[in-house]
Design a protein around this motif. Structure first.
Motif, PDB file in Angstrom:
ATOM      1  N   GLY A  21       8.261  -3.563   5.172  1.00 44.28           N
ATOM      2  CA  GLY A  21       7.406  -2.764   5.629  1.00 44.28           C
ATOM      3  C   GLY A  21       5.872  -3.253   6.017  1.00 44.28           C
ATOM      4  O   GLY A  21       5.655  -4.321   5.475  1.00 44.28           O
ATOM      5  N   ASN A  22       5.130  -2.418   6.752  1.00 43.47           N
ATOM      6  CA  ASN A  22       3.807  -3.157   6.934  1.00 43.47           C
ATOM      7  C   ASN A  22       2.798  -2.570   6.194  1.00 43.47           C
ATOM      8  O   ASN A  22       1.752  -2.034   6.582  1.00 43.47           O
ATOM      9  CB  ASN A  22       3.445  -3.070   8.523  1.00 43.47           C
ATOM     10  CG  ASN A  22       3.646  -1.530   9.154  1.00 43.47           C
ATOM     11  OD1 ASN A  22       3.962  -0.524   8.359  1.00 43.47           O
ATOM     12  ND2 ASN A  22       3.465  -1.166  10.126  1.00 43.47           N
ATOM     13  N   VAL A  23       2.991  -2.269   4.889  1.00 49.05           N
ATOM     14  CA  VAL A  23       1.860  -1.902   3.718  1.00 49.05           C
ATOM     15  C   VAL A  23       1.721  -3.346   3.089  1.00 49.05           C
ATOM     16  O   VAL A  23       2.529  -4.400   3.259  1.00 49.05           O
ATOM     17  CB  VAL A  23       2.349  -0.995   2.779  1.00 49.05           C
ATOM     18  CG1 VAL A  23       2.710   0.328   3.754  1.00 49.05           C
ATOM     19  CG2 VAL A  23       3.623  -1.040   2.037  1.00 49.05           C
ATOM     20  N   THR A  24       0.606  -3.522   2.520  1.00 46.30           N
ATOM     21  CA  THR A  24       0.210  -4.866   1.764  1.00 46.30           C
ATOM     22  C   THR A  24       0.919  -4.736   0.627  1.00 46.30           C
ATOM     23  O   THR A  24       0.932  -3.805  -0.205  1.00 46.30           O
ATOM     24  CB  THR A  24      -1.242  -5.129   1.875  1.00 46.30           C
ATOM     25  OG1 THR A  24      -1.957  -4.002   0.944  1.00 46.30           O
ATOM     26  CG2 THR A  24      -1.699  -5.039   3.411  1.00 46.30           C
ATOM     27  N   LEU A  25       0.818  -6.260   0.006  1.00 50.04           N
ATOM     28  CA  LEU A  25       1.261  -6.197  -1.604  1.00 50.04           C
ATOM     29  C   LEU A  25       0.169  -5.573  -2.353  1.00 50.04           C
ATOM     30  O   LEU A  25       0.587  -4.970  -3.487  1.00 50.04           O
ATOM     31  CB  LEU A  25       1.555  -7.757  -1.684  1.00 50.04           C
ATOM     32  CG  LEU A  25       2.048  -8.345  -3.252  1.00 50.04           C
ATOM     33  CD1 LEU A  25       3.489  -7.466  -3.071  1.00 50.04           C
ATOM     34  CD2 LEU A  25       1.991  -9.381  -3.630  1.00 50.04           C
ATOM     35  N   ASP A  26      -1.304  -5.735  -1.894  1.00 50.95           N
ATOM     36  CA  ASP A  26      -2.189  -5.291  -2.711  1.00 50.95           C
ATOM     37  C   ASP A  26      -2.160  -3.787  -2.802  1.00 50.95           C
ATOM     38  O   ASP A  26      -2.578  -2.945  -3.627  1.00 50.95           O
ATOM     39  CB  ASP A  26      -3.482  -5.811  -2.182  1.00 50.95           C
ATOM     40  CG  ASP A  26      -3.808  -7.140  -2.514  1.00 50.95           C
ATOM     41  OD1 ASP A  26      -3.232  -7.529  -3.402  1.00 50.95           O
ATOM     42  OD2 ASP A  26      -4.602  -7.762  -1.811  1.00 50.95           O
ATOM     43  N   GLU A  27      -1.819  -2.919  -1.602  1.00 48.22           N
ATOM     44  CA  GLU A  27      -1.309  -1.661  -1.671  1.00 48.22           C
ATOM     45  C   GLU A  27      -0.375  -1.308  -2.657  1.00 48.22           C
ATOM     46  O   GLU A  27      -0.634   0.011  -3.299  1.00 48.22           O
ATOM     47  CB  GLU A  27      -1.241  -1.147  -0.145  1.00 48.22           C
ATOM     48  CG  GLU A  27      -2.336  -1.098   0.752  1.00 48.22           C
ATOM     49  CD  GLU A  27      -1.820  -0.563   2.171  1.00 48.22           C
ATOM     50  OE1 GLU A  27      -2.453   0.395   2.655  1.00 48.22           O
ATOM     51  OE2 GLU A  27      -0.957  -1.427   2.713  1.00 48.22           O
ATOM     52  N   GLU A  28       0.734  -2.142  -2.522  1.00 48.11           N
ATOM     53  CA  GLU A  28       1.701  -1.744  -3.580  1.00 48.11           C
ATOM     54  C   GLU A  28       1.322  -2.012  -5.038  1.00 48.11           C
ATOM     55  O   GLU A  28       1.745  -1.193  -5.908  1.00 48.11           O
ATOM     56  CB  GLU A  28       2.897  -2.765  -3.121  1.00 48.11           C
ATOM     57  CG  GLU A  28       4.194  -2.570  -4.071  1.00 48.11           C
ATOM     58  CD  GLU A  28       4.900  -1.304  -4.110  1.00 48.11           C
ATOM     59  OE1 GLU A  28       5.696  -1.143  -5.319  1.00 48.11           O
ATOM     60  OE2 GLU A  28       4.731  -0.587  -3.167  1.00 48.11           O
ATOM     61  N   LEU A  29       0.418  -2.643  -5.288  1.00 44.19           N
ATOM     62  CA  LEU A  29       0.106  -3.058  -6.568  1.00 44.19           C
ATOM     63  C   LEU A  29      -0.699  -2.154  -7.012  1.00 44.19           C
ATOM     64  O   LEU A  29      -0.729  -1.566  -8.309  1.00 44.19           O
ATOM     65  CB  LEU A  29      -0.521  -4.603  -6.823  1.00 44.19           C
ATOM     66  CG  LEU A  29      -1.251  -4.882  -8.068  1.00 44.19           C
ATOM     67  CD1 LEU A  29       0.006  -4.763  -9.263  1.00 44.19           C
ATOM     68  CD2 LEU A  29      -1.844  -6.262  -7.848  1.00 44.19           C
ATOM     69  N   SER A  30      -1.759  -1.626  -6.391  1.00 43.26           N
ATOM     70  CA  SER A  30      -2.623  -0.387  -6.476  1.00 43.26           C
ATOM     71  C   SER A  30      -1.603   0.574  -6.879  1.00 43.26           C
ATOM     72  O   SER A  30      -2.110   1.527  -7.658  1.00 43.26           O
ATOM     73  CB  SER A  30      -3.466  -0.250  -5.132  1.00 43.26           C
ATOM     74  OG  SER A  30      -4.092   0.766  -5.424  1.00 43.26           O
TER      75      SER A  30
END
Length: 195
Positions: A111-120
């Motif tokens: 997916g084109n969401v970031t790892l930082d978004e997932e961590l958030s």
């Protein structure tokens, strides 16, 4: 599980599509060169990077077969989300251990969401790890029985590998068994993930 993880996992269980990559053969002089180009099955209007890794086509079947998953039975599971994209592939491991487990279900999403978004979204269940020197997360949610997830950072966003342990007895497996062997699988797949 984050907002896209929940939607994507639910969608993967009900939506599987069939698609084959388009290949072009270019003949130059006496040499025949084969190049594979794919039109993305899913795009979005977010302005985010395109997803350049396709779990169903970019992971060699022999890697998945060696891990116990029948690559001949893999299914596409794409999620057009509008503000982000997930290309998905589902696998099943039917290696039964009587009295222990009936196998595993595996969903791989790029997916084109970031790892930082997932961590958030999932900081409460996420642990920072490294897979072949690539930044990653291990997510184990005690409220999602028998489920283990690794999230690997990529140049376009991330790749999520979510595995469900199917017990061969009533109830859940012990939490310390949910992720057994999954890190090794993620480590074997990581070299095929585009930067």
């Amino acid at each position: 599980m984050g907002r896209w993880g929940t939607v994507a996992l639910a969608a993967a269980t009900v939506m599987a599509t069939a698609c084959s990559p388009s290949a072009t053969n270019d003949v130059t002089g006496d040499e025949t060169t084969t190049s594979t180009t794919r039109t993305p099955r899913v795009t979005d209007d977010s302005g985010r990077p395109p997803v350049t890794f396709d779990p169903c086509y970019d992971i060699p079947d022999d890697v998945m077969n060696a891990a116990g998953y029948d690559a001949a039975k893999k299914e596409l599971a794409d999620m057009p989300m509008g503000t982000y994209t997930f290309l998905g592939c589902t696998y099943r491991d039917d290696n039964k251990v009587p009295g222990i487990r009936r196998g595993y279900g595996l969903n791989i999403l790029a997916g084109n969401v970031t790892l930082d978004e997932e961590l958030s979204n999932n900081a409460h269940i996420a642990t920072a790890v490294s897979i072949n020197d690539r930044r990653a997360l291990l997510e184990v949610d005690p409220d999602r029985d028998d489920t283990c997830k690794y999230v690997v950072e990529t140049g376009f966003g991330l790749v999520m590998l979510t595995r469900i342990y199917h017990t061969d007895y009533p109830g859940s497996a012990p939490i310390e068994e949910w992720c057994t062997g999954l890190e090794e699988l993620v480590t074997s797949i990581e070299p095929f993930i585009s930067a």
